[in-house]
Design a protein around this motif. Structure first.
Motif, mmCIF file in Angstrom:
data_model
loop_
_atom_site.group_PDB
_atom_site.id
_atom_site.type_symbol
_atom_site.label_atom_id
_atom_site.label_comp_id
_atom_site.label_asym_id
_atom_site.label_seq_id
_atom_site.Cartn_x
_atom_site.Cartn_y
_atom_site.Cartn_z
ATOM 1 N N THR A 196 0.841 -1.198 0.000
ATOM 2 C CA THR A 196 0.000 0.000 0.000
ATOM 3 C C THR A 196 0.873 1.244 0.000
ATOM 4 N N ILE A 197 0.417 2.314 -0.664
ATOM 5 C CA ILE A 197 1.119 3.600 -0.646
ATOM 6 C C ILE A 197 0.357 4.540 0.286
ATOM 7 N N THR B 63 0.410 8.365 1.724
ATOM 8 C CA THR B 63 0.988 9.621 1.248
ATOM 9 C C THR B 63 1.409 10.573 2.371
ATOM 10 N N SER C 291 5.085 -2.082 1.438
ATOM 11 C CA SER C 291 4.345 -0.824 1.319
ATOM 12 C C SER C 291 5.301 0.351 1.201
ATOM 13 N N GLU C 292 4.744 1.528 0.901
ATOM 14 C CA GLU C 292 5.535 2.750 0.815
ATOM 15 C C GLU C 292 4.857 3.836 1.633
ATOM 16 N N LEU D 264 5.154 7.803 2.537
ATOM 17 C CA LEU D 264 5.791 9.020 2.057
ATOM 18 C C LEU D 264 6.123 9.991 3.187
#
Length: 195
Positions: A7-8, A10, A30-31, A33
């Motif tokens: 999942t990203i 933000t 996942s990422e 930010l």
């Protein structure tokens, strides 16, 4: 359990003061930010995985500090952290097969396992990369199964501070590349079985 797989996110993630989980939290692949903050959080999954951040990418820092406690494995294998890993005063408990496992991790900043950081179970940064310093001053590393601390084949661009730490078990610090100084003042090492 909480699955946030591939999942990203933000912005930042906060599992802070008063947060408590029972079961695995899975952020693998996942990422994020922003930063991941679990300050003073409690993660419970005894004999299992408490926090799975394998192959995660984090643009900010990771905060597993300020009396954070994990009962169960915490994984950061092959993770990428753009800033700093803070585990000061954190407690990581998993005697069975590792408390904090960060093999092949890449961290652009420093790592803090200090100020009464305590691990009951293996802590491993094998083949990892730390762009800043490794600070373990006043850390406690225990393992009833033999290996307490592993940094073999790791690269640390800054200095390493192992001052006033307590190690009960094997400490594997073989083939490590250190860009700065190695400081081991008042290291207390206990291992009846030898290295």
């Amino acid at each position: 359990s909480l699955e946030i797989f591939k999942t990203i996110i933000t912005s930042d993630i906060f599992f802070n003061n008063g947060f408590e989980s029972n079961g695995e939290i899975n952020f693998s692949s996942s990422e994020i930010l922003g930063s991941l903050s679990c300050q003073n959080g409690k993660l419970n999954n005894e004999n299992g995985i408490a926090l799975n951040c394998d192959k995660i990418k984090i643009k900010g820092s990771v905060f597993l500090n300020n009396n954070f406690e994990a009962k169960g494995k915490v994984f950061f294998n092959s993770a990428q952290i753009e800033s700093t890993l803070f585990c000061s005063t954190g407690k990581f408990i998993n005697e069975k097969d590792g408390a904090l496992i960060c093999n092949r991790i890449k961290i652009k900043g420093s790592v803090f396992l200090n100020d009464n950081f305590e691990a009951k179970g293996k802590v491993s940064f094998s083949s990892g990369y730390i762009g800043g310093s490794l600070v373990c001053t006043k850390g406690i590393f225990k393992s009833e199964n033999g290996i307490a601390l592993v940094f073999d084949k790791a690269e640390i661009k800054g200095s390493v501070f192992l001052n006033k730490i307590k190690v009960n078990g094997n400490a594997n610090i073989n083939l490590v590349k250190i860009g700065g100084s190695l400081n081991c003042i008042k290291w207390k090492y206990e291992n009846e079985k030898g290295w």
